[in-house]
Design a protein around this motif. Structure first.
Motif, PDB file in Angstrom:
ATOM      1  N   GLU A  70     -12.077  18.178  24.158  1.00  0.00           N
ATOM      2  CA  GLU A  70     -13.078  17.158  24.983  1.00  0.00           C
ATOM      3  C   GLU A  70     -14.268  17.943  25.227  1.00  0.00           C
ATOM      4  N   LEU A  71     -15.384  17.224  25.144  1.00  0.00           N
ATOM      5  CA  LEU A  71     -16.704  17.474  25.437  1.00  0.00           C
ATOM      6  C   LEU A  71     -17.687  16.200  25.503  1.00  0.00           C
ATOM      7  N   VAL A  72     -18.828  16.729  26.083  1.00  0.00           N
ATOM      8  CA  VAL A  72     -20.022  15.730  26.157  1.00  0.00           C
ATOM      9  C   VAL A  72     -21.165  15.907  25.343  1.00  0.00           C
ATOM     10  N   VAL A  73     -21.512  14.802  24.667  1.00  0.00           N
ATOM     11  CA  VAL A  73     -22.826  15.028  23.785  1.00  0.00           C
ATOM     12  C   VAL A  73     -23.560  14.147  24.492  1.00  0.00           C
ATOM     13  N   ASP A  74     -24.699  14.978  25.073  1.00  0.00           N
ATOM     14  CA  ASP A  74     -26.127  14.315  25.808  1.00  0.00           C
ATOM     15  C   ASP A  74     -27.152  14.274  24.816  1.00  0.00           C
ATOM     16  N   ALA A  75     -27.100  12.958  23.915  1.00  0.00           N
ATOM     17  CA  ALA A  75     -28.084  12.713  23.231  1.00  0.00           C
ATOM     18  C   ALA A  75     -29.252  12.173  23.205  1.00  0.00           C
ATOM     19  N   GLY A  76     -29.717  11.668  24.626  1.00  0.00           N
ATOM     20  CA  GLY A  76     -30.980  11.146  24.773  1.00  0.00           C
ATOM     21  C   GLY A  76     -31.013   9.666  24.094  1.00  0.00           C
ATOM     22  N   SER A  77     -32.085   9.216  23.554  1.00  0.00           N
ATOM     23  CA  SER A  77     -32.107   8.052  22.997  1.00  0.00           C
ATOM     24  C   SER A  77     -32.335   8.114  21.670  1.00  0.00           C
ATOM     25  N   PHE A  78     -31.723   7.259  20.714  1.00  0.00           N
ATOM     26  CA  PHE A  78     -31.866   7.326  19.213  1.00  0.00           C
ATOM     27  C   PHE A  78     -33.421   6.665  19.005  1.00  0.00           C
ATOM     28  N   ASP A  79     -34.144   7.665  18.360  1.00  0.00           N
ATOM     29  CA  ASP A  79     -35.553   7.246  18.312  1.00  0.00           C
ATOM     30  C   ASP A  79     -35.769   6.412  16.821  1.00  0.00           C
ATOM     31  N   THR A  80     -34.912   6.857  15.757  1.00  0.00           N
ATOM     32  CA  THR A  80     -35.255   6.676  14.278  1.00  0.00           C
ATOM     33  C   THR A  80     -34.029   5.712  13.824  1.00  0.00           C
ATOM     34  N   PHE A  81     -32.721   5.868  14.341  1.00  0.00           N
ATOM     35  CA  PHE A  81     -31.779   5.198  13.554  1.00  0.00           C
ATOM     36  C   PHE A  81     -30.759   4.412  14.637  1.00  0.00           C
ATOM     37  N   TYR A  82     -29.872   3.657  13.651  1.00  0.00           N
ATOM     38  CA  TYR A  82     -28.715   3.000  14.507  1.00  0.00           C
ATOM     39  C   TYR A  82     -27.673   3.877  13.938  1.00  0.00           C
ATOM     40  N   MET A  83     -26.409   3.741  14.708  1.00  0.00           N
ATOM     41  CA  MET A  83     -25.340   4.518  14.446  1.00  0.00           C
ATOM     42  C   MET A  83     -24.087   3.623  14.730  1.00  0.00           C
ATOM     43  N   LEU A  84     -23.200   3.498  13.837  1.00  0.00           N
ATOM     44  CA  LEU A  84     -21.893   2.465  13.793  1.00  0.00           C
ATOM     45  C   LEU A  84     -20.792   3.540  13.782  1.00  0.00           C
ATOM     46  N   GLU A  85     -19.903   3.562  14.690  1.00  0.00           N
ATOM     47  CA  GLU A  85     -18.885   4.835  15.110  1.00  0.00           C
ATOM     48  C   GLU A  85     -17.722   4.034  15.190  1.00  0.00           C
ATOM     49  N   PHE A  86     -16.618   4.674  14.186  1.00  0.00           N
ATOM     50  CA  PHE A  86     -15.310   4.293  14.385  1.00  0.00           C
ATOM     51  C   PHE A  86     -14.525   5.146  14.361  1.00  0.00           C
ATOM     52  N   PRO A  87     -13.691   5.359  15.493  1.00  0.00           N
ATOM     53  CA  PRO A  87     -12.669   6.563  15.774  1.00  0.00           C
ATOM     54  C   PRO A  87     -11.519   6.358  14.867  1.00  0.00           C
ATOM     55  N   LEU A  88     -10.928   7.179  14.309  1.00  0.00           N
ATOM     56  CA  LEU A  88      -9.780   7.323  13.593  1.00  0.00           C
ATOM     57  C   LEU A  88      -8.566   8.021  14.445  1.00  0.00           C
ATOM     58  N   SER A  89      -8.956   8.628  15.354  1.00  0.00           N
ATOM     59  CA  SER A  89      -8.301   9.451  16.466  1.00  0.00           C
ATOM     60  C   SER A  89      -8.830   9.519  17.710  1.00  0.00           C
ATOM     61  N   GLY A  90      -8.104   9.598  18.799  1.00  0.00           N
ATOM     62  CA  GLY A  90      -9.064   9.865  20.183  1.00  0.00           C
ATOM     63  C   GLY A  90      -9.813   8.708  20.239  1.00  0.00           C
ATOM     64  N   GLY A  91     -11.082   8.997  20.985  1.00  0.00           N
ATOM     65  CA  GLY A  91     -11.944   7.812  21.286  1.00  0.00           C
ATOM     66  C   GLY A  91     -13.108   8.505  22.133  1.00  0.00           C
ATOM     67  N   VAL A  92     -14.016   7.552  22.234  1.00  0.00           N
ATOM     68  CA  VAL A  92     -15.327   8.054  22.873  1.00  0.00           C
ATOM     69  C   VAL A  92     -15.672   6.917  24.126  1.00  0.00           C
ATOM     70  N   ASP A  93     -16.071   7.400  25.151  1.00  0.00           N
ATOM     71  CA  ASP A  93     -16.737   6.714  26.261  1.00  0.00           C
ATOM     72  C   ASP A  93     -17.906   7.209  26.276  1.00  0.00           C
ATOM     73  N   ILE A  94     -19.023   6.211  26.584  1.00  0.00           N
ATOM     74  CA  ILE A  94     -20.413   6.363  26.297  1.00  0.00           C
ATOM     75  C   ILE A  94     -21.210   5.593  27.648  1.00  0.00           C
ATOM     76  N   LEU A  95     -21.965   6.433  28.312  1.00  0.00           N
ATOM     77  CA  LEU A  95     -22.957   6.074  29.153  1.00  0.00           C
ATOM     78  C   LEU A  95     -24.229   5.628  28.249  1.00  0.00           C
ATOM     79  N   TYR A  96     -24.262   4.141  28.071  1.00  0.00           N
ATOM     80  CA  TYR A  96     -25.082   3.418  27.245  1.00  0.00           C
ATOM     81  C   TYR A  96     -26.368   2.802  28.116  1.00  0.00           C
ATOM     82  N   GLY A  97     -27.558   3.613  28.379  1.00  0.00           N
ATOM     83  CA  GLY A  97     -28.415   3.038  29.219  1.00  0.00           C
ATOM     84  C   GLY A  97     -27.781   2.695  30.570  1.00  0.00           C
ATOM     85  N   ASP A  98     -27.607   1.779  31.312  1.00  0.00           N
ATOM     86  CA  ASP A  98     -26.938   1.635  32.397  1.00  0.00           C
ATOM     87  C   ASP A  98     -25.750   0.806  32.412  1.00  0.00           C
ATOM     88  N   ARG A  99     -25.220   0.861  31.084  1.00  0.00           N
ATOM     89  CA  ARG A  99     -23.769   0.402  30.685  1.00  0.00           C
ATOM     90  C   ARG A  99     -22.761   1.470  30.454  1.00  0.00           C
TER      91      ARG A  99
END
Length: 328
Positions: A70-99
């Protein structure tokens, strides 16, 4: 579980990739491939089981990514790309702007440029990911809507793979990976028709808002010379310039540029320039057709050995060890 994504993950796992046991190595590699970021491990003594495998596809890339603990990825904002993410195991919880948004097996996330992103990866999370270049998506949106000015489409973040749109996107990603792997770099069909089909599916079946481009939305208090410095480095022909030359072109001193960049981005001008040089060098090496010395000169290095050292520090691998095809 979605069979198409499971098949895609198995195929991607066979592509030569990166594997590290430490956070600094993982950060150095993905800061070049994606964007600068930080990894925060709740257990400071935990080692990583970091794996990244990818296939470059013109304006997109197909990725398999795993960290292990378990870890946290502090990525800032994506400037140059979109990312579609699909977990095959586990899962991800994201602070996405104010959501706050989440993905688990059977769901996915569509992360659009602009908002601040801080991801908490559960232990044993492995994801199949499709990266789409922002400019490519924006131009497709402009054609789709008929707008005279370019805007940034921002999608609803959460995607249920049990919906018709989710199933189609999973199938298209599975087909992309299969065709790239089965055809080989010389004979593989272009993936772009399938990439375009993913984008059109998003446009037609996922709630989307059209907003001002990321630069306009982020104009706010950030000084114009900081925004313009970063924008200059979106153009590959500017990468060989020095920080002094870039600052002079912006009509500010190198000291002013350094102060502004550190305050508003956390990076020195030289550090940001080096990062963008390495990003472009990676794309050139993936495309093939150029020697390492030619790539070095193209991004501003007169000395190929110095370029190779910088590339190894940022990508975690020597440029001479990259395969000749588009596989990473």
């Amino acid at each position: 579980m979605v069979p198409d994504l499971i098949d895609a993950s198995n195929r991607l796992a066979s592509v030569p990739g990166l594997r590290f046991g430490s956070a600094p190595e993982a950060v150095a590699a993905l800061s070049t491939r994606y964007r600068p970021h930080r990894l925060l491990l709740p257990d400071s003594k935990a080692g990583l089981d970091f794996r990244h495998h990818a296939i470059a596809c013109e304006s997109a890339s197909l990725n398999l990514l795993r960290y292990g603990p378990e870890l946290v990825v502090d990525a800032g904002s994506f400037d140059t790309f979109y990312m579609l993410e699909f977990p095959l195991s586990g899962g991800v919880d994201i602070l996405y702007g104010d959501r706050r948004v989440s993905s688990r097996v059977g769901t996915g996330l569509i992360l659009s440029p602009g908002d601040y992103i801080r991801s908490t990866w559960q232990a044993d999370t492995t994801q199949v990911m499709l990266r789409l270049e922002r400019g490519f998506v924006e131009r497709a949106w402009q054609r789709h809507t008929g707008e005279t000015r370019r805007h940034t489409p921002v999608f609803q973040a959460e995607l249920d793979l049990q919906t018709s749109a989710g199933r189609r996107i999973a199938r298209l990603i599975g087909m992309m990976v299969a065709e790239q792997m089965e055809g080989g770099s010389a004979t593989a069909l272009s993936p772009m028709p399938l990439v375009n089909a993913v984008i059109e599916t998003l446009f037609e079946h996922v709630p989307v808002a059209s907003v001002a481009t990321v630069e306009a939305a982020a104009a706010g208090p950030v000084p114009a010379y900081v925004r313009n410095f970063r924008r200059l480095l979106d153009t590959p022909s500017n990468l060989p310039l020095t920080v002094g030359e870039l600052a002079a072109g912006l009509e500010v001193s190198a000291r002013t540029l350094t102060t502004g960049m550190r305050r508003f981005t956390g990076y020195s001008p030289h550090g940001y320039l080096t990062m963008r040089r390495m990003e472009h060098a990676r794309r050139l090496l993936d495309q093939g057709g150029m020697t390492i010395a030619q790539v070095a000169e193209h991004v501003g290095y007169a000395n190929a050995g110095r370029f190779a050292a910088s590339f190894r520090a940022y990508c975690g691998v020597s440029p001479s060890r990259l395969p000749d095809c588009a596989n990473l």
